[in-house]
Scaffold this active site. Structure first.
Site, PDB file in Angstrom:
ATOM      1  N   ARG A 242     -10.889  10.185  40.901  1.00  0.00           N
ATOM      2  CA  ARG A 242     -10.335   9.318  40.055  1.00  0.00           C
ATOM      3  C   ARG A 242     -11.301   8.948  39.174  1.00  0.00           C
ATOM      4  O   ARG A 242     -12.500   8.255  39.304  1.00  0.00           O
ATOM      5  CB  ARG A 242      -9.522   8.315  40.444  1.00  0.00           C
ATOM      6  CG  ARG A 242      -8.188   8.721  41.511  1.00  0.00           C
ATOM      7  CD  ARG A 242      -7.108   9.177  40.391  1.00  0.00           C
ATOM      8  NE  ARG A 242      -5.863   9.604  40.760  1.00  0.00           N
ATOM      9  CZ  ARG A 242      -5.571  10.728  41.260  1.00  0.00           C
ATOM     10  NH1 ARG A 242      -6.625  11.888  41.239  1.00  0.00           N
ATOM     11  NH2 ARG A 242      -4.298  11.234  41.963  1.00  0.00           N
ATOM     12  N   GLU A 271      -7.316  10.372  30.210  1.00  0.00           N
ATOM     13  CA  GLU A 271      -7.247  11.870  29.993  1.00  0.00           C
ATOM     14  C   GLU A 271      -6.102  12.382  28.893  1.00  0.00           C
ATOM     15  O   GLU A 271      -5.114  11.979  29.170  1.00  0.00           O
ATOM     16  CB  GLU A 271      -6.947  12.568  31.234  1.00  0.00           C
ATOM     17  CG  GLU A 271      -8.199  12.188  32.432  1.00  0.00           C
ATOM     18  CD  GLU A 271      -7.790  12.812  33.764  1.00  0.00           C
ATOM     19  OE1 GLU A 271      -7.031  13.366  33.920  1.00  0.00           O
ATOM     20  OE2 GLU A 271      -8.546  12.411  34.689  1.00  0.00           O
ATOM     21  N   HIS A 290      -9.830  18.194  34.634  1.00  0.00           N
ATOM     22  CA  HIS A 290      -8.717  17.750  35.851  1.00  0.00           C
ATOM     23  C   HIS A 290      -8.181  19.059  36.417  1.00  0.00           C
ATOM     24  O   HIS A 290      -7.028  19.104  36.365  1.00  0.00           O
ATOM     25  CB  HIS A 290      -7.710  16.605  35.227  1.00  0.00           C
ATOM     26  CG  HIS A 290      -7.308  15.869  36.574  1.00  0.00           C
ATOM     27  ND1 HIS A 290      -6.932  14.538  36.550  1.00  0.00           N
ATOM     28  CD2 HIS A 290      -7.068  16.185  37.826  1.00  0.00           C
ATOM     29  CE1 HIS A 290      -6.632  14.044  37.629  1.00  0.00           C
ATOM     30  NE2 HIS A 290      -6.743  15.013  38.593  1.00  0.00           N
TER      31      HIS A 290
END
Length: 318
Positions: A242, A271, A290
């Site tokens: 994270r 993000e 990600h």
């Protein structure tokens, strides 16, 4: 008693790739399926507008489910996480409202672990940089390092941390896990992994630090100025967990000053990051979008498991 409409909202974008079997499972159980067709992560308002009436279950990715959203979805009885981390869900409020929550444990562990190790190789050998140099008609080289024989600190000894640890033992790295809640001595013996209860001492000795923790009040910005000042100037930081675990301003300063050598992340506090973010300008900061769980195998497993979990939670409650 008010009759509940049997609708299920599915929010993850990548779910679309393997939706056929899960949709068949849900429809066979009598549920109407609502898919996220926006091509983006849903906002709080998107979810409220779609699920405030009639939706009894949600299969959720990284889309936000804070208290406000849970309160607004009056028929919601179960949330199934498409993945593992549940920091986007207000778990306390879910308990208060009687909403069941379950994650798809183990479905993406291998994929995330493999990416973490891939980022270690990228950081150690600057593969992308050299590939781009050759494609631009160059032949310059930057000297790298071997991972073999290096000391790896695995911060977080859950399923992903374990997958990283045992694979890195295969690379002949010395591996130490730091996790106050770790309780699997058999794993340590089987794979020749050490365990440390002294975070500071481990950080000082590690050549590579890899993070595998949820984002909580306890872990937020655990990698800060103080921690970076204790790391080796040759150290590599890997974060596939994270973005909130790392104080990004402190990381910028540490990389700029040479307090650590390289940081490679698959996650970020926001993000995608904002245009002009200073960290992105640093050659020793690497960021991927990600994609840790974004493999064919993991996506398929997560789609099926999260659907099975939802059906199990909803079973018998109609």
């Amino acid at each position: 008693m008010r009759r509940l409409a049997k609708k299920v909202l599915i929010t993850p974008k990548s779910f679309q790739k393997y939706k056929q079997k899960p949709i068949e499972m849900l429809e066979a159980a009598g549920y109407e399926v609502i898919l996220n067709t926006t091509g983006r992560t849903l906002t709080e308002d998107d979810i409220v507008d779609t699920a405030k009436v009639g939706v009894v279950g949600i299969i959720v990715g990284v889309d936000p489910l804070p208290a406000r959203v849970l309160d607004s979805c009056r028929d919601l009885r179960a949330v199934s996480k498409y993945g593992v981390g549940m920091d986007n869900i207000d778990l306390d409020r879910a308990v208060e409202l009687g909403i069941k929550v379950k994650n798809a444990v183990g479905t993406n562990s291998v994929s995330v672990a493999e990416l973490a190790i891939g980022l270690m190789f990228e950081s150690a050998r600057r593969l992308s940089e050299h590939i781009n140099t050759v494609k631009s008609s160059g032949w310059d080289r930057t000297m790298g390092i071997e991972l073999s024989g290096k000391h790896l600190a695995v911060i977080g000894g859950g399923q992903i941390g374990k997958e990283v640890a045992k694979r890195c033992r295969g690379l002949q790295m010395d591996v130490t896990i730091y996790d106050p809640y770790f309780n699997d001595p058999g794993f340590l013996v089987e794979y020749g992994v050490e365990r440390s209860e002294d975070f500071d001492a481990l950080i000082r000795s590690a050549d590579v630090v890899t993070l595998h923790l949820p984002a909580t009040e306890e872990t937020k910005h655990m990698m800060d100025d103080d921690v970076f000042s204790k790391m080796k100037p040759t150290a590599i930081l890997i974060n596939t967990a994270r973005g909130e675990l790392v104080d990004e301003q402190a990381l910028y300063e540490a990389l700029s000053r040479g307090q650590i050598a390289v940081a490679a992340q698959d996650v970020y506090s926001k993000e995608p990051p904002e245009e002009g973010d200073p960290l992105l300008s640093l050659p020793n900061f690497l960021l991927t979008p990600h994609l840790g769980a974004f493999t064919k195998e993991a996506v398929e497993r997560m789609a099926v498991r999260s659907t099975e979990n939802l059906l199990e939670m909803l079973k018998g409650g109609e």
